[in-house]
Design a protein around this motif. Structure first.
Motif: not given
Length: 131
Positions: A60-77
């Motif tokens: 998964p690709k991880w995105y720093r969404a805030s100063d306390f958490a990250r969010r993971g998603f599929c970089q293809d779809c």
């Protein structure tokens, strides 16, 4: 499902390049989050399980969404799959990415003070303005 029940789960992103499986218990329940970040992330509301154990196949690709958490998603779809608080080993898993049947039941709503102005919550379940 009783709170102490341990359940196995499987799931995947829309294109299938990221798959995951593990176990969870339903002691935390399944709540719909209506905060602005979750709505932008998922396209409406976010609901997730808290796994006891999980293995992820794919990257998964991880995105720093805030100063306390990250969010993971599929970089293809682009499927929104995971949320992880900093310092935690637990990765919340999007209920919508789980394979059916899940056996899950929505128990309530959180961050409803921040919900979108385009809908109402009328299912009679508990609503917490914050968390």
């Amino acid at each position: 499902m009783k709170p102490s029940d341990v359940t196995e789960f499987t799931g995947h992103c829309l294109c299938g390049k990221i798959r995951f499986h593990g176990t969870y218990d339903d002691s935390h329940g399944l709540n719909a989050c209506h905060c602005s970040q979750c709505r932008r992330w998922s396209g409406h509301v976010w609901a997730a399980i808290l796994p006891k154990s999980m293995q992820i196949e794919g990257e998964p690709k991880w995105y720093r969404a805030s100063d306390f958490a990250r969010r993971g998603f599929c970089q293809d779809c682009g499927s929104s799959l995971f949320w992880q608080r900093d310092g935690s080993d637990i990765i919340d898993v999007a209920a919508g990415a789980l394979d059916s049947p899940t056996g899950l039941q929505l128990l309530g709503h959180i961050f409803v003070a921040d919900k979108g102005d385009y809908y109402e919550i009328k299912d009679g379940l508990p609503q917490d303005p914050a968390e």
